[in-house]
Design a protein around this motif. Structure first.
Motif, mmCIF file in Angstrom:
data_model
loop_
_atom_site.group_PDB
_atom_site.id
_atom_site.type_symbol
_atom_site.label_atom_id
_atom_site.label_comp_id
_atom_site.label_asym_id
_atom_site.label_seq_id
_atom_site.Cartn_x
_atom_site.Cartn_y
_atom_site.Cartn_z
ATOM 1 N N SER A 19 5.283 -9.366 -13.375
ATOM 2 C CA SER A 19 4.966 -8.615 -14.602
ATOM 3 C C SER A 19 4.040 -7.428 -14.347
ATOM 4 N N HIS A 20 4.023 -6.963 -13.127
ATOM 5 C CA HIS A 20 3.184 -5.811 -12.782
ATOM 6 C C HIS A 20 4.048 -4.546 -12.671
ATOM 7 N N PRO A 21 3.405 -3.381 -12.688
ATOM 8 C CA PRO A 21 4.179 -2.144 -12.536
ATOM 9 C C PRO A 21 4.981 -2.162 -11.230
ATOM 10 N N GLY A 22 6.260 -1.840 -11.331
ATOM 11 C CA GLY A 22 7.111 -1.767 -10.156
ATOM 12 C C GLY A 22 7.028 -0.394 -9.501
ATOM 13 N N VAL A 23 7.821 -0.212 -8.479
ATOM 14 C CA VAL A 23 7.704 1.009 -7.689
ATOM 15 C C VAL A 23 8.021 2.238 -8.543
ATOM 16 N N GLU A 24 8.930 2.122 -9.510
ATOM 17 C CA GLU A 24 9.225 3.279 -10.364
ATOM 18 C C GLU A 24 8.046 3.621 -11.272
ATOM 19 N N ALA A 25 7.349 2.613 -11.749
ATOM 20 C CA ALA A 25 6.150 2.863 -12.555
ATOM 21 C C ALA A 25 5.086 3.571 -11.708
ATOM 22 N N HIS A 26 4.983 3.175 -10.435
ATOM 23 C CA HIS A 26 4.029 3.845 -9.545
ATOM 24 C C HIS A 26 4.449 5.294 -9.284
ATOM 25 N N HIS A 27 5.747 5.521 -9.106
ATOM 26 C CA HIS A 27 6.222 6.898 -8.917
ATOM 27 C C HIS A 27 5.835 7.773 -10.109
ATOM 28 N N ALA A 72 0.826 -1.215 0.000
ATOM 29 C CA ALA A 72 0.000 0.000 0.000
ATOM 30 C C ALA A 72 0.856 1.259 0.000
ATOM 31 N N LEU A 73 2.099 1.140 0.464
ATOM 32 C CA LEU A 73 2.948 2.330 0.594
ATOM 33 C C LEU A 73 3.800 2.560 -0.645
ATOM 34 N N ASP A 74 4.369 1.512 -1.194
ATOM 35 C CA ASP A 74 5.084 1.630 -2.477
ATOM 36 C C ASP A 74 4.034 1.574 -3.571
ATOM 37 N N ASN A 75 3.220 2.595 -3.657
ATOM 38 C CA ASN A 75 1.981 2.526 -4.415
ATOM 39 C C ASN A 75 1.603 3.924 -4.884
ATOM 40 N N LYS A 87 -20.788 17.512 -15.072
ATOM 41 C CA LYS A 87 -19.561 18.092 -15.622
ATOM 42 C C LYS A 87 -18.311 17.693 -14.842
ATOM 43 N N ARG A 88 -18.516 17.042 -13.725
ATOM 44 C CA ARG A 88 -17.375 16.764 -12.856
ATOM 45 C C ARG A 88 -16.843 15.341 -13.091
ATOM 46 N N VAL A 89 -16.602 15.030 -14.323
ATOM 47 C CA VAL A 89 -16.118 13.697 -14.684
ATOM 48 C C VAL A 89 -15.044 13.859 -15.742
ATOM 49 N N SER A 90 -13.981 13.105 -15.662
ATOM 50 C CA SER A 90 -12.981 13.151 -16.730
ATOM 51 C C SER A 90 -12.208 11.846 -16.800
ATOM 52 N N VAL A 91 -11.415 11.749 -17.858
ATOM 53 C CA VAL A 91 -10.586 10.571 -18.101
ATOM 54 C C VAL A 91 -9.137 11.032 -18.111
ATOM 55 N N PHE A 92 -8.258 10.255 -17.506
ATOM 56 C CA PHE A 92 -6.840 10.606 -17.514
ATOM 57 C C PHE A 92 -6.013 9.371 -17.822
ATOM 58 N N GLN A 93 -5.155 9.501 -18.826
ATOM 59 C CA GLN A 93 -4.312 8.365 -19.204
ATOM 60 C C GLN A 93 -3.054 8.323 -18.353
ATOM 61 N N LEU A 94 -2.845 7.216 -17.665
ATOM 62 C CA LEU A 94 -1.634 7.062 -16.854
ATOM 63 C C LEU A 94 -0.490 6.555 -17.725
ATOM 64 N N PRO A 95 0.753 6.895 -17.365
ATOM 65 C CA PRO A 95 1.893 6.440 -18.178
ATOM 66 C C PRO A 95 2.058 4.931 -18.107
ATOM 67 N N ASN A 96 2.385 4.362 -19.230
ATOM 68 C CA ASN A 96 2.545 2.919 -19.355
ATOM 69 C C ASN A 96 3.810 2.442 -18.647
ATOM 70 N N MET A 97 3.748 1.274 -18.063
ATOM 71 C CA MET A 97 4.933 0.587 -17.556
ATOM 72 C C MET A 97 5.905 0.333 -18.699
ATOM 73 N N THR A 98 7.205 0.444 -18.428
ATOM 74 C CA THR A 98 8.199 0.121 -19.448
ATOM 75 C C THR A 98 9.083 -1.016 -18.937
ATOM 76 N N GLU A 99 9.981 -1.472 -19.787
ATOM 77 C CA GLU A 99 10.887 -2.541 -19.365
ATOM 78 C C GLU A 99 11.705 -2.150 -18.145
ATOM 79 N N GLU A 100 12.026 -0.862 -18.027
ATOM 80 C CA GLU A 100 12.829 -0.433 -16.873
ATOM 81 C C GLU A 100 12.007 -0.325 -15.599
#
Lengths: 376, 376, 376, 376
Positions: free
Chosen positions: D351-359, D166-169, D332-345
Motif C-alpha cells: 500500500s505504498h507509493p509504487g515506482v510510477e508514484a515516485h516518478h 534506493a534506485l526506484d525512488n 528566507k531559505r525555507v519553503s513547503v512543497f506539496q508532492l502529488p498524491n499516490m493514486t490507484e494506478e
C-alpha cells in the motif's frame, strides 16, 4: 458594436498572395473546395479578417476548421446560404498571422447538392506570400482517411458530417510531423475494387484522373468537378493509399444489385470463412492496376500502401497485388506499411478510429515516411 | 437546400425541460449568459436543433462551444447581431441527444457592451428532463480559471477572446471527472486583494454576492448583472478558490494610480526581494475575509483554496490566511490544495497554462475532491 | 546471523510440484536451462527459499532474474561455480508465493562452455501445484527476441551478457498480457537463411528439432542439447517467428568464407542498392521451408511471422515466402504481422530496441494474438 | 572457466580515485554503508571488476543495486558472510565505465546486527577520478523516502528488505534529473515528532547530528554509527524533508507504552475526528525545531519540506510550523512543497507509493528544485 471601418473587401482572385490546398479547378471566383483537408491559406498582416462563403446541400452540410499559426481555434458547421464568417478580429495589426480555412468534410458522393465555395475576404491589412513546404503528400482513402469517427461520443451512430474531421486526422498529423503540404482523396465506404456493400462503382481508382470525379450531378459538373486534374501543377513526393478496409468488408456483406440494370456483384466467402480465390484475385488486380495508374500520373512519388487501422485481413492480398505490380514494371518506388490497429481505448464514434488512434497511426507512418523522404 | 418543415420555434421560457448552468438572473426571455462555462443544456429527442443568439460588444466578441453527448463538437466566434445558429441536423429523430451550449469566454469587466443572450430554439422534436448530477462545484479564479491560453499557438500575445476556453479547462475537466455540475466566477488579472497591477478594485470578493457584479455599465445593470445572487437556489458541495496568482504579481508590478482620484496602491517588495510584511498581512486578511464571506453564502460547502499552476510564491500566506480563518471560526470544512505547476512542455499561448497543464491540474484536483466529496 | 534451522534440502527431482519452462531434456538432476526465458517455477508456502546453481563458461556468464508473484525483484550475474543463491527469506510462512527463476541470457552458440544448471533447493515449507495457463506461445527469433539491448546505457557497445534480458522483453510482456506460458528459441545475429554475416550455418531452422541444437561441443552433447525435442509434450497455440532482420543485414555485409573449406556465401545487392532476385528467392524459400517444418512439429499452432522492430526491408519477401507456403499447402493458420519500428526515443543499448520499444511491440502483438487465440 | 589472471586485489583505502556517497565515518578499511542510497562510485577503465562485501544481520538482509554508466543493471540480495561479487566482466578494457554500487536498503533501526561493508576490489585496470556534480541534495524521510513498496506485487504485505529500493525512488530520480549527488536519511515508520505508533523515540531529528544515530547496539557503535557527522565535509544545496506522514498516522493509532518505564504517549483525536490542538501544536513545534537544527548544520542549504505522496492531512500544521520558524528567525531559505498524491494506478506493494508514484513525485519536485537551485 462599432464596425471596423478599415475592412476592405477583395475577391479571392484579386488577392496576390494566397495558397489553395487540395485539388481544384484553378478558379478563384469563386474557389470551390471539394475534398476534405482542402483549404485556403493566408499570411495575413492585419487585425481583422472575414471570409465570404457560399454553401448549399440537399442533405449533408459542410464544416470548416480554422487554424491560426498552426493551432486549431475553431470548428463550425456551415449552413446553406451566402454569408460572411469572421476568422479573427482585434489582433495586433502589425503581426503576421498564418491562417488556414480547412474543409472538415469529405466530398459527398451521396449528396449532389453539397458545395462549399469561397468568394471573397474582408481585411484591414495586407497579405504576404505563403512559402512552399519542403514536401508534398497525397493521401487516398476511405472513411478512416475522411476522419469519420474522430469527433463525437463513442455511442454516436448517425452518419452525419459532424463526426468527420480533416484536422483530427492522421493525414493532417502526418503532414504536420513532416512539415509537408498535403491533399486528400477519400470517400467513406469505398474501396479499391468495390465499396463495403459490393457496389463496383464505389472504387477510388475510376475517378482518380478527375478533379473530384466521385461527385455527381449537373451542379458539380458546372463547378468543374469532372474536369481532368492538372497533375503537372502538383506532383507529390509520396502517395499514401489507405484502401482495402471496405474491400475486405465486401466479402462479409450481402450481394449488391444495381437497381436499374439488375446487375449483381459479390465478393464471395468460402464455407470455411476464407476468401474465394477468384474474388481475392480481382482485388489484387485492382491493387496492381491502381498502382499503375498512380504511377502514370505521379512520376516520381513513392507509392506507400498503408493499411491496418481497422484490422489487416486484406494485407496478404495487398502484398500480392503490390508484388505483382513491381514484378511487371520493375518499379522500385512502391512499398506496403502496416498501420497500428485501433484498440478499445482508441476507438472513436461510429466504431471508427478515434483521435488517439489517428495520433498513433500518424506517429508510425510519419516515422516511416521520414526515412523515405530523406532519400527523395 | 430543402428547409426542414418540421422545425418549430419556441421561446426559451416556453420550453418545459432545460437546464441553465452558471449564475443568471433567472430570466429566460431572453437568457443572458454572463460567466465562462455558463450554459444551457437540453435532452433533445429530434433531428435538428437551432438556437437564436443575440450578441453585442464594443471590443471583445463572445465564443461558444457545443457539446453533444459529452463530446465537444464545435467551437465558434459569435459576431454581433441577432441570428440563428444550427446546433445539429440530420440526426436520428428518435434518439435523445444531450446538448450543452457553453459560453467559452469569461465575463468581460473591460467591455461593458459585451453580451451574449439566447432567445429561442427551433426544433423538430421534444425536450426531455435533464437530470441533476450528484455534485455541485463552484470555481472562483483568475485568467487560469478563465482558460486563458488553452487555445492558440505558444507564440500568441494578443489579449483576445480567441485564446480563452471554458471546455479546454481544468474546471470542466474536474467537473467531468467527478460527474458534477459546476459554475465559474473568474476574471483575468484579478485577485483576492488586488489585480496584478495593484488595482484594489480588481478583486473577486467584493462582487461575490451579485449575479455578475464585476461587469459595468447601464446595459449590464438592465440585464440584472448587479442583482443579488440567489444562493439558496444553488448550493455547491465544494467551492474551489484559485486566487493569489495576480496578488503575487502585484508585488512585482508598478504602483497603481486612480486616474480620477489620484489615489495610489502598491504591494511592496523589500530590497532583498521578499514581500513587505504589512502588505502580505493585507493579503492574508483578504484570504480570511473571503473565506468568511464564502461561508456566509455557502453553508455546507467544503472550501478548497487550490493554487499553484503558475508557481507558489503566495502559498505560505494563503496557508496563514486560511489558518487564521479556521482559528477564528472553528470552521473545519476548509483546506488548501497545491496544484501542479505548468512546465515547458505544458505551456499554452500567452505564457499561460496550456490544455495539458489543465488536464494535469484536473487529475490531481479531482482526486483530492473525490476524497472530500465522499465524506459530504 | 542465525541460520534458519527449518531449511530442508531437496533435489529438484524430489520435489513433487514444480514447473519447468523452456525446452529441456526432461532431466531434473540437475535441470539444465538452455534458452533465454527458460525457468523453474514454484508455488512455495514457506518463509525462506534457496536454489543451488551450478554454472560454468569460457567467456559468457549467465544471468538470472527472480520473479515473485509476477513482479521482478532481482537480476544478477551468476559466476562460475556450484553454490546457493537465496531467493527470499523472512516472508510470511503461511502465504503461498509464486516464484520464477528465469534465465536472462540466450543459449550461447559462441561459448560451448556456457552452462546453467539447478541442482536443488533449501526450503522451510511445502511446494503446491503450479496451474497451467490457458495459452502456450513459442517465440523464435534473433537478438531482438534475445532481448539484446534492453539493459544498459545507450552508449554501450560491448557484446556481453549484461545487456540481455528475458524479462525486459516483448516475449515475456506478450505472454504476460495474454496470460500465457511461453518458450523462446533465439540467437543474436542469426536468420532464417543465414546470419548477418552471410554465414549459412547461422540459421534457426536447421536446429529446430533438437532441444538446443545451436549449441556446440561435447559438454552440451552430454547435457542432451542435441537430443530430439519432445514436441508432443508441449504444443503451442501460436508460434511467433521474428526472423529476417539478420537475413536483411546479410545483403549489406561482406561475403562469408568458411575458414576450413574456403567455401563462400553472399546475399548479393545490385548496383542500384536493391536485392539480387535469386538471393531474395532463396530467402523466400527459407521462409516457406521453415513454415513447413514448423507445421510438421506444431500441428495446431497459428504461425505468425512477426517482424519490423528494426525496419521492414524484408517484409515483402516474407509475405511472398508465407504466401508461397500457403498456396502449396492450403494451410490457413499462418499470417504476417508488422511490429512497430524502434524510434530514437525507444532505442536501448547497442543500437537495439530498448525496453520501451519492447513494450510497444508487446502491446501491438498481444492485441493481434488475442484475436487469433480467441478463435483457437 | 579460465580465471582472469590480470585481476589485482586492492583494499578500498588503497584506491586513489573513488567516491563514497552517503554519510560514513570516513573509514575505508572497510567502508560501512549505513543509509539507503549510500554508495561507492568508480570510473573504472578495465575489463573486469569484483567487490568484496562483508555482510551480517539478525533479521533483515541488505540488498544492493549496480548502476553502470547511469543504467541500473543488477539488483540482488546480499546474504551473510564475507565474499566477492562480480560487478562486470568481459568489457572493453580501454573504455571507462562509471560504476555505482548502491545500498538498496535503509539503515535498519530494528536490527542491530544488520551491516553492509566493502573491503576491497579485484580489478584488471585503473581507476580514474570521479568528478563532482554541480549540486548536492540531502533527503530526510520515512518509508516513502526509503522506497518501501517500489518493488514487488501490489498484494505483498510482508515487511522485508526485498520491497525497498534506493534506485526506484524519487530521491534517485530527482538527483538524476538535476544532475546532483545526494544523501538519504530515512526510516520507515518514523516521523518528525513520533513514529506512526506514537513512539516518541522514532523521530529523525534526535539523531540528525550523528553519522547514523538511529541504529542501536555495540556493533554499530564500534562501526562509528554514533559518531558526530562531519557536516563541513559535505554541505548540501538543498535539504528535502519528507516527514509528517507517520506523525499524521500517530493520531489514528493506539497509545504507545514504553515496555520498561510504562510511560505512555498519544497524539489525540477529538470526537469529531479532528486533531487535538495541543498535540498538533507539539507537532508544529517539532517541525520548527527540526528546521532550526537543520539550519545549524546546513548554513546555506535551501530547506524544502516536501510532503503529500500519501495524503496531506498534516500540511496545514507543517505550514504553521515552517511559518513559526521563519517568523522567529527571519530565515528566507525555507519553503513547503506539496508532492502529488499516490493514486490507484500508481500504488506499489504494501500500500505504498509504487515506482510510477515516485516518478511523478520526482518530476514535480525536480521542477521545483530547479528553480531554487538556479538562484543558489
Amino acid at each position: 458594436m462599432q464596425p471596423n471601418k478599415n475592412l476592405k473587401q477583395q475577391g479571392l482572385s484579386d488577392i496576390e498572395h494566397l495558397k489553395v490546398h487540395g485539388r481544384t479547378t484553378g478558379s478563384l471566383s469563386p474557389l470551390t473546395l471539394f475534398w476534405t483537408g482542402s483549404a485556403v491559406e493566408f499570411n495575413a498582416r492585419g487585425s481583422e479578417l472575414w471570409i465570404e462563403f457560399e454553401v448549399d446541400y440537399e442533405v449533408y452540410e459542410p464544416w470548416i476548421g480554422i487554424v491560426i499559426n498552426g493551432a486549431a481555434v475553431s470548428r463550425q458547421m456551415l449552413v446553406a446560404g451566402r454569408y460572411w464568417v469572421c476568422v479573427f478580429r482585434g489582433m495586433n495589426p502589425d503581426a503576421v498571422k498564418n491562417v488556414r480555412i480547412v474543409k472538415e468534410l469529405q466530398a459527398m458522393s451521396g449528396d449532389p447538392g453539397c458545395t462549399l465555395q469561397i468568394h471573397a475576404v474582408k481585411f484591414d491589412g495586407e497579405f504576404l506570400p505563403v512559402e512552399d513546404k519542403p514536401y508534398k503528400l497525397e493521401f487516398i482513402g476511405d472513411s478512416i482517411t475522411s476522419g469519420e469517427g474522430t469527433v463525437g461520443a463513442k455511442a454516436e451512430e448517425d452518419w452525419i458530417p459532424m463526426w468527420f474531421s480533416a484536422l483530427d486526422n492522421y493525414t493532417a498529423m502526418t503532414a504536420d510531423a513532416l512539415n509537408a503540404e498535403y491533399r486528400v482523396i477519400s470517400q467513406s465506404g469505398w474501396g479499391v475494387l468495390t465499396g463495403w456493400d459490393n457496389n463496383p462503382n464505389c472504387n477510388l481508382p475510376d475517378h482518380y484522373e478527375q478533379v473530384c470525379g466521385l461527385l455527381a450531378g449537373p451542379k458539380n459538373e458546372a463547378l468543374g468537378a469532372f474536369q481532368a486534374n492538372d497533375f503537372d501543377a502538383w506532383q507529390p513526393d509520396a502517395v499514401i493509399i489507405n484502401l482495402g478496409t471496405n474491400d475486405g468488408g465486401a466479402f462479409q456483406s450481402p450481394e449488391w444489385r444495381d437497381a436499374v440494370t439488375g446487375e449483381t456483384r459479390k465478393q464471395r466467402l468460402l464455407e470455411d470463412g476464407t476468401y474465394h480465390e477468384e474474388d481475392l484475385k480481382s482485388f489484387e488486380q485492382a491493387v496492381s492496376g491502381f498502382l499503375a495508374k498512380l504511377r502514370t500520373y505521379n512520376k516520381q512519388a513513392h507509392l506507400v500502401w498503408a493499411y491496418g487501422m481497422l484490422g489487416i485481413p486484406m494485407l496478404p492480398a495487398i502484398y500480392r497485388g503490390v508484388d505483382a505490380y513491381v514484378r511487371e514494371t520493375g518499379d522500385k518506388r512502391v512499398s506496403v506499411f502496416q498501420l497500428p490497429n485501433m484498440t478499445e481505448e482508441t476507438v472513436g464514434s461510429r466504431s471508427h478510429p478515434g483521435v488517439e488512434a489517428h495520433h498513433k497511426a500518424a506517429k508510425e507512418l510519419s516515422g516511416y515516411l521520414q526515412e523515405i523522404l530523406r532519400q527523395v
